[in-house]
Write a protein that holds these residues in place. Structure first.
Motif, mmCIF file in Angstrom:
data_model
loop_
_atom_site.group_PDB
_atom_site.id
_atom_site.type_symbol
_atom_site.label_atom_id
_atom_site.label_comp_id
_atom_site.label_asym_id
_atom_site.label_seq_id
_atom_site.Cartn_x
_atom_site.Cartn_y
_atom_site.Cartn_z
ATOM 1 N N THR A 168 2.600 13.113 11.226
ATOM 2 C CA THR A 168 2.252 14.373 11.889
ATOM 3 C C THR A 168 2.384 15.546 10.940
ATOM 4 N N ILE A 169 3.463 15.583 10.155
ATOM 5 C CA ILE A 169 3.658 16.671 9.192
ATOM 6 C C ILE A 169 2.535 16.688 8.173
ATOM 7 N N THR A 170 2.139 15.516 7.692
ATOM 8 C CA THR A 170 1.026 15.441 6.737
ATOM 9 C C THR A 170 -0.248 16.007 7.342
ATOM 10 N N THR A 171 -0.495 15.680 8.609
ATOM 11 C CA THR A 171 -1.694 16.186 9.287
ATOM 12 C C THR A 171 -1.635 17.697 9.442
ATOM 13 N N LEU A 172 -0.477 18.208 9.830
ATOM 14 C CA LEU A 172 -0.346 19.653 10.042
ATOM 15 C C LEU A 172 -0.492 20.436 8.750
ATOM 16 N N ARG A 173 -0.164 19.825 7.623
ATOM 17 C CA ARG A 173 -0.282 20.507 6.337
ATOM 18 C C ARG A 173 -1.669 20.389 5.740
ATOM 19 N N THR A 174 -2.538 19.612 6.351
ATOM 20 C CA THR A 174 -3.905 19.456 5.858
ATOM 21 C C THR A 174 -4.749 20.625 6.337
ATOM 22 N N PRO A 175 -5.465 21.351 5.432
ATOM 23 C CA PRO A 175 -6.253 22.517 5.858
ATOM 24 C C PRO A 175 -7.268 22.183 6.939
ATOM 25 N N GLU A 176 -7.975 21.078 6.788
ATOM 26 C CA GLU A 176 -8.967 20.664 7.787
ATOM 27 C C GLU A 176 -8.663 19.230 8.198
#
Length: 272
Positions: A42-50
């Protein structure tokens, strides 16, 4: 060793260092390992710009509501309108989706102490996975709202700028065009935008004026910075209404004299 709490798992997911005992327990505990992997995803997804968000199937929401209904300690499941389709947050593929609890077989003498502790650990693990998955889903939902909101706001820039008056700026002696001036209205603001070819201030500075069409009154608008293209000055609508429509750029010396020097370089009359 007891299971680490949610704050500890979240800290591990964010890269903080845990004690050797906690780290060893998480590596060897399937429940904690799954929960930690879910938060990291989830953290990786939230840190992804798009981020590419995957909408879970309806069975995920069914499992969540079933878990709430089954365990009174978690409260009641929210009531949804009959015509509404449950829409959980568009989350990454979480491996810690709440699963239906396994029913314990009852005996006449009741479960043993060992069975009771095992059931408690299982329930604790399910609740942890439920909590972390729910928080992760809520965070992802907030991300979706933020991305959509940003796109909406990015697409809605308000009313476009409108040029309400314009003129060329010509030399007074040879009538050569050396620039232009535009009055632009945008978002309730009125600006005089001046663009010129390079003008030598001859040791002083360049000042922009608005002269009344009676050629007897004038007001200073501001100093024209050398080399700056398309410099804008805020002006009130009342100036134009009262006839201050002649744009003048003059050379001024550093002599503490606020009035016009009389050395006009270029001039033009605004036409609406």
């Amino acid at each position: 060793m007891t299971h680490p709490d949610d704050d500890t798992l979240a800290a591990l997911a964010l890269g903080e260092t845990a004690s050797s005992g906690v780290a060893e327990h998480v590596r060897g505990c399937p429940s904690c390992s799954d929960a930690l992997a879910s938060v990291r995803d989830t953290i990786t997804t939230l840190r992804t710009p798009e981020p590419e968000l995957v909408t879970p199937p309806s069975s995920v929401w069914d499992a969540v509501t079933a878990e709430i209904d089954r365990d009174p300690a978690l409260g009641s499941a929210p009531d949804l309108p009959s015509d509404a389709t449950p829409q959980p947050a568009a989350t990454p593929r979480l491996s810690a989706v709440p699963q239906p609890a396994a029913s314990a077989a009852s005996t006449a003498s009741g479960p043993s102490t060992g069975d009771h502790l095992a059931d408690q650990r299982a329930v604790g693990g399910r609740r942890r996975r439920f909590s972390l998955a729910w928080v992760a889903g809520a965070a992802a939902a907030g991300l979706v709202v933020g991305v959509v909101g940003a796109r909406v706001l990015g697409d809605d820039q308000g009313p476009a700028a409108v040029t309400v008056a314009t003129t060329s700026l010509d030399t007074l002696d040879t009538q050569q065009v050396r620039g232009s001036a535009d009055v632009v209205r945008h978002d309730g603001r009125l600006d005089l935008t001046v663009s010129t070819q390079p003008i030598n201030p001859d040791g002083g500075y360049l000042e922009v004026w608005l002269i009344n069409k009676d050629l007897k009154r004038m007001v200073s608008v501001g100093v024209l910075e050398p080399g700056e293209e398309g410099q804008s000055f805020a002006i009130p609508q009342e100036l134009l209404d009262q006839g201050y429509v002649i744009v003048d750029i003059s050379r001024e010396g550093f002599d503490d004299a606020p009035q016009h020097s009389g050395d006009s370089v270029v001039r033009g009359t605004l036409a609406t």
